[in-house]
Design a protein around this motif. Sequence first.
Motif, PDB file in Angstrom:
ATOM      1  N   ALA A 196     -11.253   7.310  73.816  1.00  0.00           N
ATOM      2  CA  ALA A 196     -11.766   8.640  74.155  1.00  0.00           C
ATOM      3  C   ALA A 196     -11.363   9.031  75.571  1.00  0.00           C
ATOM      4  CB  ALA A 196     -13.282   8.669  74.009  1.00  0.00           C
ATOM      5  N   GLN A 197     -11.305   8.051  76.449  1.00  0.00           N
ATOM      6  CA  GLN A 197     -10.968   8.340  77.844  1.00  0.00           C
ATOM      7  C   GLN A 197      -9.488   8.667  78.027  1.00  0.00           C
ATOM      8  OE1 GLN A 197     -13.634   8.748  79.618  1.00  0.00           O
ATOM      9  NE2 GLN A 197     -14.735   8.009  77.803  1.00  0.00           N
ATOM     10  N   ARG A 198      -8.693   8.421  76.992  1.00  0.00           N
ATOM     11  CA  ARG A 198      -7.264   8.738  77.069  1.00  0.00           C
ATOM     12  C   ARG A 198      -6.973  10.182  76.657  1.00  0.00           C
ATOM     13  NH1 ARG A 198      -6.937   3.389  74.624  1.00  0.00           N
ATOM     14  NH2 ARG A 198      -6.273   1.873  76.194  1.00  0.00           N
ATOM     15  N   ILE A 199      -7.976  10.873  76.150  1.00  0.00           N
ATOM     16  CA  ILE A 199      -7.778  12.277  75.776  1.00  0.00           C
ATOM     17  C   ILE A 199      -7.561  13.100  77.043  1.00  0.00           C
ATOM     18  CG2 ILE A 199      -8.790  14.283  74.635  1.00  0.00           C
ATOM     19  CD1 ILE A 199     -10.543  12.373  73.035  1.00  0.00           C
ATOM     20  N   LYS A 200      -6.558  13.929  77.041  1.00  0.00           N
ATOM     21  CA  LYS A 200      -6.299  14.775  78.199  1.00  0.00           C
ATOM     22  C   LYS A 200      -7.495  15.692  78.450  1.00  0.00           C
ATOM     23  CE  LYS A 200      -1.277  14.791  77.593  1.00  0.00           C
ATOM     24  NZ  LYS A 200      -0.070  15.629  77.356  1.00  0.00           N
TER      25      LYS A 200
END
Length: 233
Positions: A197-201
């Motif tokens: 989830a933290q990799r979502i821009k």
Amino acid sequence: MPSFLLSSRHIGAFLLAALVVLLFPGQGSQTYAAQVQDMPPGTVGHCFDGDTLRFTDRRVVRLAGIDAPELGAPLQKAGYYAREARKLLSATVLRQRVRLLPAGTVHRDNYGRFLAEVLLPDGRSLNDLMIASGAAFFYPHNDLDSRLQERLLAAQQEAIRERRGMWEHVLAQPVAEKTYLGNRQSLRFFPTDCPEAQRIKPRNRVHFGTLMDAFMAGYAPARICPFWPTAHQ
């Protein structure tokens, strides 16, 4: 003068194209007709789970735009309501002769399964029925027909409000009160604490305060960081 002549030619070309459409009205639907011809009707011989079936001629069909809870591998626990979803699908469609309709621009998935809307002998959509019964959730894709997606989402929203099928139990679990992060590009969502989830821009992030908020908005659970309760919870 030259610009006037060019404009006249453009107008002439437009009128000619319009005339072709009027004289040959079926030409514009040839692609759709070819898609339908590529998906002949069949008799259902087996239901693998709540969203995939096999015809007696061995063709495998995946109901487009929906996803049922996973039955899991032999040594894994089934997802909550997975068995009930397969039971409902089997009771509804087994040994029935059904029609297939193209559900978008992609007609087969990576496993060679047909992606389609399945119509029962009485004309009802099996895709709609599974969502409306609370036995599966809406699974959006950019290549799916927009009208089908709108219909499936509306059916899901009603099933959630009425707490049909799986929704009564799932929305009463602790996971229902956690926060989630959606990706507006893929229309998938993750638990907020999932590393993926933290990799979502940042510009693609959509925050959901509860599990119900994510499903009501038309997002579907990502395969990574699964949170769906098991059949024994």
